[in-house]
Design a protein around this motif. Structure first.
Motif, short mmCIF file in Angstrom:
data_model
loop_
_atom_site.label_atom_id
_atom_site.label_comp_id
_atom_site.label_asym_id
_atom_site.label_seq_id
_atom_site.Cartn_x
_atom_site.Cartn_y
_atom_site.Cartn_z
N THR A 37 0.85 -1.18 0.00
CA THR A 37 0.00 0.00 0.00
C THR A 37 0.88 1.23 0.00
O THR A 37 1.81 1.33 0.81
N ASP A 38 0.60 2.16 -0.91
CA ASP A 38 1.41 3.38 -0.96
C ASP A 38 0.93 4.36 0.11
O ASP A 38 -0.08 4.13 0.77
N PRO A 39 1.65 5.45 0.32
CA PRO A 39 1.29 6.40 1.39
C PRO A 39 -0.10 7.01 1.24
O PRO A 39 -0.67 7.49 2.21
N ASN A 40 -0.67 6.99 0.05
CA ASN A 40 -2.02 7.53 -0.17
C ASN A 40 -3.11 6.49 0.04
O ASN A 40 -4.28 6.76 -0.18
N GLY A 41 -2.72 5.26 0.41
CA GLY A 41 -3.69 4.20 0.64
C GLY A 41 -4.02 3.39 -0.59
O GLY A 41 -4.92 2.56 -0.57
N VAL A 42 -3.31 3.63 -1.68
CA VAL A 42 -3.56 2.89 -2.92
C VAL A 42 -2.85 1.54 -2.85
O VAL A 42 -1.66 1.47 -2.55
#
Length: 55
Positions: A37-42
């Protein structure tokens, strides 16, 4: 059959502090899958495809 580049990529991402949400695993049909999961929640899914047996 063992994973090739995706195992090294998982370790690189872990060292960089990435959030591994689903560790590397092999699907019943042979491909290797890793989710993070990336820092933006993706959610990002990395897949290492395996050629069919005998190919």
């Amino acid at each position: 059959m063992e994973p090739l580049g995706i195992a090294a990529e998982q370790e690189r991402l872990r060292r960089e502090g990435a959030t591994i949400t689903e560790p590397l695993r092999q699907e019943p049909w042979g491909e290797w899958v890793l989710r993070l999961t990336d820092p933006n929640g993706v959610v990002v899914q990395l897949v290492e495809w395996q050629p069919p047996a005998g190919a």
